[in-house]
Design a protein around this motif. Structure first.
Motif, PDB file in Angstrom:
ATOM      1  N   ASP A  67       1.216  -1.018   0.065  1.00  0.00           N
ATOM      2  CA  ASP A  67      -0.076   0.068  -0.100  1.00  0.00           C
ATOM      3  C   ASP A  67       1.007   1.100   0.108  1.00  0.00           C
ATOM      4  O   ASP A  67       0.681   2.317   0.680  1.00  0.00           O
ATOM      5  CB  ASP A  67      -0.352  -0.225   0.896  1.00  0.00           C
ATOM      6  N   HIS A 101      -6.662   4.035  -3.928  1.00  0.00           N
ATOM      7  CA  HIS A 101      -7.679   3.744  -3.501  1.00  0.00           C
ATOM      8  C   HIS A 101      -9.321   4.022  -3.582  1.00  0.00           C
ATOM      9  O   HIS A 101      -9.230   4.828  -4.415  1.00  0.00           O
ATOM     10  CB  HIS A 101      -7.375   4.122  -2.057  1.00  0.00           C
ATOM     11  N   GLY A 105     -10.821   3.415   1.433  1.00  0.00           N
ATOM     12  CA  GLY A 105      -9.227   3.761   1.374  1.00  0.00           C
ATOM     13  C   GLY A 105      -9.264   1.963   1.015  1.00  0.00           C
ATOM     14  O   GLY A 105      -7.735   2.150   1.442  1.00  0.00           O
ATOM     15  N   GLU A 134      -5.091   8.484  -8.072  1.00  0.00           N
ATOM     16  CA  GLU A 134      -6.473   8.331  -7.232  1.00  0.00           C
ATOM     17  C   GLU A 134      -7.116   8.931  -7.538  1.00  0.00           C
ATOM     18  O   GLU A 134      -8.726   8.741  -7.606  1.00  0.00           O
ATOM     19  CB  GLU A 134      -6.077   9.427  -6.030  1.00  0.00           C
TER      20      GLU A 134
END
Length: 139
Positions: A67, A101, A105, A134
């Motif tokens: 991550d 994400h 999340g 994102e």
């Protein structure tokens, strides 16, 4: 190709161009794997190898597992073990894979970009790439 794939591919081309890249990929999460959703300037043999990437394997799989962004200054000479042999076939040097994400999340995909020259990315450049990654449309 479906509408989502077309939208993802168009977004990837714009994102690569905006950041001076020469190649890139988008992988969408499918369980514990990443499935290739778009590729720009990736050789067919590499596309075949990275069609499905397990968690923890290669740059995309490591970005998924950790991550966190995974980068290399040079795909061809990297000795960290993060770069898989097939990635060396891409006509590029520096590269980064960035997890993307969903609203909760959770990782929904990984975006990758490769550059022609060898280079190190500083924290501010990685932060900018991450913010913009994102915005990846849903695949």
């Amino acid at each position: 190709m479906n509408e989502a794939a077309d939208r993802t591919g168009a977004w990837l081309r714009r994102w690569i161009t905006a950041h001076g890249g020469v190649a890139g990929t988008v992988h969408a999460r499918r369980g514990d794997d990443m499935v290739l959703a778009a590729a720009v300037n990736i050789p067919p043999p590499v596309v075949a190898v990275v069609g499905v990437v397990p968690k923890g394997k290669g740059m995309a799989g490591l970005a998924f597992e950790r991550d966190a962004a995974v980068s290399t200054c040079n795909l061809k000479t990297d000795t960290t073990g993060d770069v898989r042999p097939g990635a060396r076939a891409v006509d590029a040097s520096a590269a980064v894979a960035i997890p993307v994400h969903d609203e909760a999340g959770e990782i929904r995909g990984v975006v990758g970009i490769a550059y022609q020259g060898e280079r190190a990315m500083d924290d501010s450049e990685l932060a900018l790439l991450t913010r913009e990654a994102e915005a990846l449309p849903s695949a």
